[in-house]
Write a protein that holds these residues in place. Sequence first.
Motif, short mmCIF file in Angstrom:
data_model
loop_
_atom_site.label_atom_id
_atom_site.label_comp_id
_atom_site.label_asym_id
_atom_site.label_seq_id
_atom_site.Cartn_x
_atom_site.Cartn_y
_atom_site.Cartn_z
N VAL A 27 0.86 -1.12 0.06
CA VAL A 27 -0.02 -0.06 0.03
C VAL A 27 0.79 1.18 -0.08
N ILE A 28 1.93 1.11 0.74
CA ILE A 28 2.90 2.25 0.78
C ILE A 28 3.60 2.56 -0.68
N VAL A 29 3.75 1.30 -1.25
CA VAL A 29 4.37 1.67 -2.74
C VAL A 29 3.42 2.34 -3.62
N VAL A 30 1.96 2.19 -3.46
CA VAL A 30 0.93 2.75 -4.11
C VAL A 30 0.96 4.28 -3.83
N ALA A 32 3.16 6.30 -1.90
CA ALA A 32 4.20 7.18 -2.11
C ALA A 32 4.00 8.01 -3.13
N PRO A 33 4.13 7.65 -4.27
CA PRO A 33 4.14 8.53 -5.71
C PRO A 33 3.25 9.64 -5.66
N LEU A 34 1.98 9.16 -5.09
CA LEU A 34 0.62 10.12 -4.81
C LEU A 34 1.01 11.38 -4.03
N LEU A 35 1.82 10.82 -2.65
CA LEU A 35 1.88 11.81 -1.92
C LEU A 35 3.36 12.78 -2.39
N GLY A 36 4.13 12.06 -3.29
CA GLY A 36 5.06 13.00 -3.93
C GLY A 36 4.67 13.97 -4.84
N VAL A 37 3.38 13.77 -5.28
CA VAL A 37 2.67 14.63 -6.33
C VAL A 37 2.40 15.78 -5.63
N ALA A 38 1.65 15.39 -4.59
CA ALA A 38 1.31 16.52 -3.82
C ALA A 38 2.31 17.52 -3.03
N LEU A 346 3.73 -8.49 -4.69
CA LEU A 346 2.94 -7.37 -3.86
C LEU A 346 1.60 -7.84 -3.85
N ALA A 347 0.85 -8.08 -4.96
CA ALA A 347 -0.71 -8.12 -5.01
C ALA A 347 -0.94 -9.42 -4.30
N LEU A 348 -0.06 -10.71 -4.43
CA LEU A 348 -0.47 -11.83 -3.56
C LEU A 348 -0.20 -11.57 -2.16
N ALA A 349 0.51 -11.04 -1.42
CA ALA A 349 0.67 -10.53 -0.44
C ALA A 349 -0.43 -9.41 0.24
N PRO A 358 -10.58 -4.10 3.89
CA PRO A 358 -11.26 -3.68 2.51
C PRO A 358 -10.44 -2.36 2.22
N LEU A 359 -9.89 -1.46 3.24
CA LEU A 359 -9.27 -0.34 3.17
C LEU A 359 -7.77 -0.30 2.34
N LEU A 360 -7.34 -1.44 2.44
CA LEU A 360 -6.01 -1.78 1.83
C LEU A 360 -6.14 -1.92 0.29
N THR A 361 -7.19 -2.67 0.08
CA THR A 361 -7.46 -2.97 -1.14
C THR A 361 -7.99 -1.89 -2.02
N ARG A 362 -8.73 -0.87 -1.35
CA ARG A 362 -9.21 0.17 -1.75
C ARG A 362 -8.11 1.20 -2.26
#
Length: 538
Positions: A27-30, A32-38, A346-349, A358-362
């Motif tokens: 989830v952090i991998v997803v 982190a780039p969005l936070l970097g954009v902000a 990562l998706a398997l884990a 559900p929050l993690l997958t969202r």
Amino acid sequence: MIETAVLPARRGLRLPSTLSGIAGVAVIVVLAPLLGVALAAARGPWAGLSVGTLTDYATTSAVLAVGVGVLASLLGVGSAWLVAQYRFPGRGAFSWLLVLPLAAPTFALAYGYADLLDVAGPLRTWLRQDFDIEVPGTMRSLPGSVMVLSLAFYPYVYLAVRDALLNRSSSAHEAARALGASPARVFWRVTLPMARPALAAGLALTLMETLADYGAVSFLSVQTLTTGVVRVWSVNGSPASAALLGLPLIGTAAALLILERWSRSHRAYGVHAGGWRPVPGRTLTGWRAVLATSACSLLLVVAFILPLGWLGWNGLQSTPEWPRLAAAAGRVAALGVAGALVATALALALALAGRGRPLLTRLAGLGYATPGAVMAIGLLVPAGLLWRAMPGPGWMFGIGLVLLIYAYASRLMAAALEPIASALTRARPSMSDAARALGRTPLGTAWSVHVPLASGGLLTAALIVFIDVVKELPATLILRPFNFDTLAVLADAYARDERIGQAAWPALMIVVVAMPACLWLTRRISRARPGGSPQGDD
């Protein structure tokens, strides 16, 4: 293709802390780039960007999305209705042939149509010289982009609606007919409302891909938010301005993801596996059968055969640079494999540890909805810090590759999650209990029980990621190391120089690589019915 199904929590199965940690990392991998954009947008300064420019980019993106949404919905719903409702010559072949545009990158269709239908193109020249017919407009325009992207993305609507129509039970249909409703009234009052959630899901995916597209709209001279992200970064050298353009894209992506999830939650409306019976298809004869076959044939020709056939003809008129093509093919194959392995792991884990969370997958789903160019901009700030800290150019090259694979994994992890999660639904609590009784640790139970059960889903997930990586362009343009060309980058470079014949070779190589996997995935996805029996296409 990106539905991130959440598995129900299993009683008696304790989640391994290692997998929980990896899921958190995923989830952090997803995010982190969005936070970097902000952060990049907040830092400024915003060079080469004004309020008027931002408004123009946003308006063009909105008009493009609306146009593609309407046209792709008409094409997708119409073709799905024909294939699912009627039986006519070629229906079985068209059921999977109509998804072939998904194997082609959008820029390949743009190259073919821009050369064929532009003002100086052979078709309009022929009409002008032989029939004195002057066709107004040009392909390098907003209407041209709407046409190309609609032809490229209508299969998302087609697949979703076709699945809904094939999987609907005959009970509601029979009840409506018993009450005296005509076939047309049954369609408008029963069939179409039941397929509406599937249409919303397919439309959401279409709009996500439309807003994320760079190669086609850039070549067709249409300035959207995504092309603006790449432009202000490459021309003005301003990550802050690029990030500012990326913020409305992230917001729109989040809204589309909510729409897609809402539609998924309503897709089972009216479908009950226990008493499910298929709605019998109506057999067409005579001119009606000819008309149905002709309509499907025309769509296939216009969306796939004509533009790629003309592109191939252009390629035959030029001499390919085989060493450069071979090197690019090797690079994209290596990136595709690496991206598929990382994203699938990562998706398997996340699928194993995200049960009941559900929050993690969202949050992971937000990555797929975000354009690749925006993901890449979010990684530029840490990339700059790492590059300045490295002792030599060799390290910079390696960091560039790592960041590129990171961008692929962060965006495509959600696409890999759905087939894995679906495969894991076959795991029963008794299997885990038996493994634990034999002395297996929680992590060992996951490896020996759940991973084998999910093997088919893992292969499907890896192929989905591989196809997307092979076609990926904007993130690769921004993050790739110097002189590191993939097939998509090579095609873009040739096309910018108006060397369409040369651009045809890498573009068609992408199609050749992606087509077998795309067809296999399509047939696999469309094979299951509510009752668990395979679908039979005529």
